[in-house]
Design an enzyme around this catalytic site. Structure first.
Site, mmCIF file in Angstrom:
data_model
loop_
_atom_site.group_PDB
_atom_site.id
_atom_site.type_symbol
_atom_site.label_atom_id
_atom_site.label_comp_id
_atom_site.label_asym_id
_atom_site.label_seq_id
_atom_site.Cartn_x
_atom_site.Cartn_y
_atom_site.Cartn_z
ATOM 1 N N TYR A 1 0.862 -1.173 0.000
ATOM 2 C CA TYR A 1 0.000 0.000 0.000
ATOM 3 C C TYR A 1 0.911 1.240 0.000
ATOM 4 C CZ TYR A 1 -3.243 3.515 1.674
ATOM 5 O OH TYR A 1 -3.987 4.654 1.801
ATOM 6 N N ASP B 1 -0.937 -7.480 6.675
ATOM 7 C CA ASP B 1 -1.984 -6.487 6.447
ATOM 8 C C ASP B 1 -3.132 -7.219 5.759
ATOM 9 O OD1 ASP B 1 -3.667 -4.524 5.359
ATOM 10 O OD2 ASP B 1 -2.036 -3.091 5.071
ATOM 11 N N LYS C 1 -11.799 0.332 5.405
ATOM 12 C CA LYS C 1 -12.237 -0.412 4.222
ATOM 13 C C LYS C 1 -13.373 -1.379 4.585
ATOM 14 C CE LYS C 1 -8.790 2.024 2.769
ATOM 15 N NZ LYS C 1 -7.418 1.522 2.699
HETATM 16 C C1 LIG Z 1 -6.096 1.990 3.098
HETATM 17 C C2 LIG Z 1 -5.026 1.010 3.443
HETATM 18 C C3 LIG Z 1 -4.089 1.269 4.450
HETATM 19 C C4 LIG Z 1 -4.049 2.586 5.207
HETATM 20 O O1 LIG Z 1 -5.175 2.773 5.973
HETATM 21 P P1 LIG Z 1 -5.796 4.239 6.337
HETATM 22 O O2 LIG Z 1 -6.999 3.874 7.133
HETATM 23 O O3 LIG Z 1 -6.125 4.894 5.022
HETATM 24 O O4 LIG Z 1 -4.773 4.975 7.097
HETATM 25 C C5 LIG Z 1 -3.158 0.293 4.735
HETATM 26 N N1 LIG Z 1 -3.133 -0.872 4.053
HETATM 27 C C6 LIG Z 1 -4.003 -1.150 3.064
HETATM 28 C C7 LIG Z 1 -3.920 -2.457 2.343
HETATM 29 C C8 LIG Z 1 -4.980 -0.222 2.709
HETATM 30 O O5 LIG Z 1 -5.825 -0.495 1.721
#
Ligand SMILES: *Cc1c(COP(=O)(O)O)cnc(C)c1O
Length: 381
Positions: free
Chosen positions: A98, A170, A195
């Site tokens: 990311y 992640d 998300k």
């Molecule tokens: C959006 C995202 C992040 C960061 O998260 P935020 O809530 O925008 O700070 C980290 N990893 C992945 C895979 C993401 O899609």
């Protein structure tokens, strides 16, 4: 209990004071103490807040972990994870992270003495070659954004542990409904709750889930010491969101599969990246490791012009960054999420100028396919 039963009930028992079936938003900064040294478990709201505690218990359960800590954003969670390390320590991370994670590592944490190497973590021999005496952490995103490469989490955990490293995954793209890294041997799971966990595109947040008690103590200390906590209203929105996580994920997955199949058979589409397609290079691993394939799809239109034509022509799909909400979003990785990645690196990672990414929402899939079909019809060549 089953996943949805846990999602709806764990941490969300009726409020003991009133019987309210929904966890209240404890919008308070401090808690009155009965006498010196005597409190009800809460002293100051950076340290703990009942709405946040409810969310943390719930998310720990959904990832099958013992402890969870909620943060102001996904990036805040990742930043705190990295502060478990010390100057001079080294991290091996997935090469196609990311963008915000890559930016944090390269443009912030490097200045504090942390060192990073990037490997194609779907090839563990490559990871192994990068391990150094001070390597402490293997940091993996699977599937990757946007080309959906998969890392074998169980194999990565074995490698990491045999070399004395911890493994962080992640899990934002799959959510705990489809993938539970702790069960496969990972030490940490991270989410941008922004998300799928929230799922309604109305809040930003992050979480770390883990099992190790000693490390959990340290993370709790860091959460309070650094202070990037998630506010009570945002915790409440996620508690509300996760109740429907299972039904939403099933629909994201069904829509994702149908859209991927439609795109794969469309004459104007060169290549489709979706782990649910048998043509995906790691389809078998995806079937083993994940309980579904989710709603993230990328497809190659062949050129920047063609990608622009599609993005200009969609009516139902919204042109926007982010993902995981109930509404379908469409984006152009090369100029949006991955604009800061040098062109030659993008090319190597498969992020071509013609690549378009879709976060399939949960609308009626016929409407989404009709929209994409008319938009693809605008490609001239
Ligand atoms: C959006 C995202 C992040 C960061 O998260 P935020 O809530 O925008 O700070 C980290 N990893 C992945 C895979 C993401 O899609």
């Amino acid at each position: 209990m089953g996943f949805s039963t846990d999602a709806i009930h764990v941490g969300q028992e009726p409020d003991p004071a009133t019987g309210a079936i929904i966890v209240p938003i404890y919008q308070t900064s401090t808690y009155v103490q009965e006498e010196l040294g005597k409190n009800k478990g809460y002293e100051y709201a950076r340290t703990a807040n009942p709405t946040r505690s409810a969310l943390e218990r719930n998310l720990a359960c959904l990832e099958n972990g013992a402890y969870a800590y909620a943060f102001a954003s996904g990036m805040a969670a990742i930043n705190v994870l990295m502060t478990l390390l010390k100057a001079g320590d080294h991290v091996v991370a997935s090469q196609n992270l990311y963008g915000g994670s890559f930016r944090l590592f390269e443009r912030v944490l490097k200045d504090f003495g942390l060192n990073f190497s990037y490997a194609n973590t779907s090839r563990l021999d490559e990871v192994e070659r990068m391990i150094q005496p001070r390597t402490r952490l293997l940091y993996v995103e699977t599937p990757t954004n946007p080309v959906m490469e998969i890392t074998d989490i169980a194999a990565a955990a074995s490698l990491a542990h045999s070399r004395g490293l911890l493994l962080a995954v992640d899990n934002t793209f799959m959510s705990p409904y489809f993938q539970r890294p702790l069960e496969l041997g990972a030490d940490f799971v991270l989410h941008s709750t922004t998300k799928y966990l929230n799922g309604h595109s109305d809040g930003v947040g992050g979480v770390i889930v883990l099992n190790d008690q000693a490390i959990a103590e340290r993370l709790k200390f860091l959460q309070n010491a650094a202070g990037a906590i998630l506010g009570p209203f945002d915790c409440w929105l996620i508690l509300r969101g996760v109740k429907t996580l299972a039904v939403r994920m099933r629909q994201h997955d069904a829509n994702g599969r149908a859209i991927a199949q439609f795109l794969a058979s469309h004459p104007k589409v060169r290549k489709v990246h979706y782990p649910g397609l048998p043509t995906h290079a790691q389809h078998e691993l995806a079937r083993r490791q994940m309980k579904g394939f989710g709603g993230m799809i990328a497809f190659d239109t062949g050129s920047l012009e063609n990608a622009k034509a599609v993005l200009r022509s969609v009516r139902l799909c919204s042109l926007a960054e982010s993902l995981g909400g109930v509404e379908t979003l469409i984006s152009h990785p090369a100029t949006m999420t991955h604009a800061s990645v040098p062109a030659e690196d993008r090319e190597r990672l498969g992020i071509t100028e013609g690549l378009v990414r879709i976060s399939a929402g949960i609308e009626d899939v016929e409407d989404l396919i009709a929209d994409l079909d008319q938009a693809l019809g605008r490609i001239s060549s």
